[in-house]
Design a protein around this motif. Structure first.
Motif, mmCIF file in Angstrom:
data_model
loop_
_atom_site.group_PDB
_atom_site.id
_atom_site.type_symbol
_atom_site.label_atom_id
_atom_site.label_comp_id
_atom_site.label_asym_id
_atom_site.label_seq_id
_atom_site.Cartn_x
_atom_site.Cartn_y
_atom_site.Cartn_z
ATOM 1 N N THR A 2 0.838 -1.198 0.000
ATOM 2 C CA THR A 2 0.000 0.000 0.000
ATOM 3 C C THR A 2 0.874 1.249 0.000
ATOM 4 O O THR A 2 1.840 1.333 0.745
ATOM 5 N N LYS A 3 0.508 2.192 -0.856
ATOM 6 C CA LYS A 3 1.212 3.472 -0.920
ATOM 7 C C LYS A 3 0.229 4.590 -0.609
ATOM 8 O O LYS A 3 -0.954 4.500 -0.938
ATOM 9 N N LYS A 4 0.730 5.642 0.016
ATOM 10 C CA LYS A 4 -0.094 6.820 0.294
ATOM 11 C C LYS A 4 -0.213 7.645 -0.986
ATOM 12 O O LYS A 4 0.754 7.806 -1.720
ATOM 13 N N GLN A 29 -6.574 12.477 0.921
ATOM 14 C CA GLN A 29 -5.386 11.662 1.131
ATOM 15 C C GLN A 29 -5.909 10.242 1.289
ATOM 16 O O GLN A 29 -6.900 10.021 1.995
ATOM 17 N N ASP A 31 -5.122 5.729 0.098
ATOM 18 C CA ASP A 31 -4.215 4.606 -0.149
ATOM 19 C C ASP A 31 -4.389 4.097 -1.573
ATOM 20 O O ASP A 31 -5.474 4.172 -2.145
ATOM 21 N N TYR A 33 -3.226 0.617 -3.915
ATOM 22 C CA TYR A 33 -2.619 -0.709 -3.891
ATOM 23 C C TYR A 33 -3.076 -1.523 -5.093
ATOM 24 O O TYR A 33 -4.053 -1.192 -5.765
ATOM 25 N N SER A 42 -8.382 4.102 -2.201
ATOM 26 C CA SER A 42 -9.257 4.080 -1.033
ATOM 27 C C SER A 42 -9.070 5.385 -0.263
ATOM 28 O O SER A 42 -7.938 5.814 -0.045
ATOM 29 N N TYR A 43 -10.192 6.003 0.149
ATOM 30 C CA TYR A 43 -10.106 7.257 0.904
ATOM 31 C C TYR A 43 -11.381 7.485 1.703
ATOM 32 O O TYR A 43 -12.415 6.873 1.434
#
Length: 143
Positions: A2-4, A29, A31, A33, A42-43
């Motif tokens: 997972t990356k921000k 902000q 994620d 993936y 996803s937020y």
């Protein structure tokens, strides 16, 4: 892994019985993936009346499809597939509203660290055309 990510959403909406074009811009902000050859964003959606509902965009480049799923308190499902009309729903405090989404065009420019998705679509309520939309989603991995 997972990356921000930083996510910028722009939505233009024109109701069929209204000449005025409404524009919404939001920044989130979240994620990013990869799972089973699909990309996920996803937020937490903090737009008015949504109260931080978890939102997931499932992006399937091989099928040219984007699935938008939002959890309660304002649960929603919209399925975007170029040239197709797909069923969906939107839940309100008063109950579930059935809808259909007809995707006129879906453009994806996806890279390892960023992406752009543009969707032109129509929303149908009760079988009748209700609104025209243009949704633009930009995301970028942040370090």
């Amino acid at each position: 892994m997972t990356k921000k990510v930083s996510i910028k959403l722009e939505n233009e909406q024109k109701l069929i019985n209204d000449q005025e074009l409404q524009q919404f811009k939001n920044h989130y902000q979240g994620d990013f993936y990869l799972k089973n050859q699909k990309l996920y964003l996803s937020y937490q959606d903090d737009a008015e009346g949504i109260d931080g509902a978890q939102t997931i965009l499932k992006i399937d480049p091989s099928q040219e499809r984007v699935l938008l799923l939002r959890q309660d308190p304002a649960a929603m499902k919209q399925d975007f597939s170029s040239g197709s009309k797909k069923p969906g729903y939107f839940k309100t405090a008063y109950g579930e509203i059935k809808l259909a989404v007809k995707t006129k065009s879906l453009v994806m420019e996806l890279e390892a660290e960023s992406g752009l998705i543009e969707i032109d679509y129509q929303v149908y309520l009760g079988g009748e055309l209700n609104a025209e939309h243009r949704l633009k989603i930009n995301y970028k991995v942040v370090n």
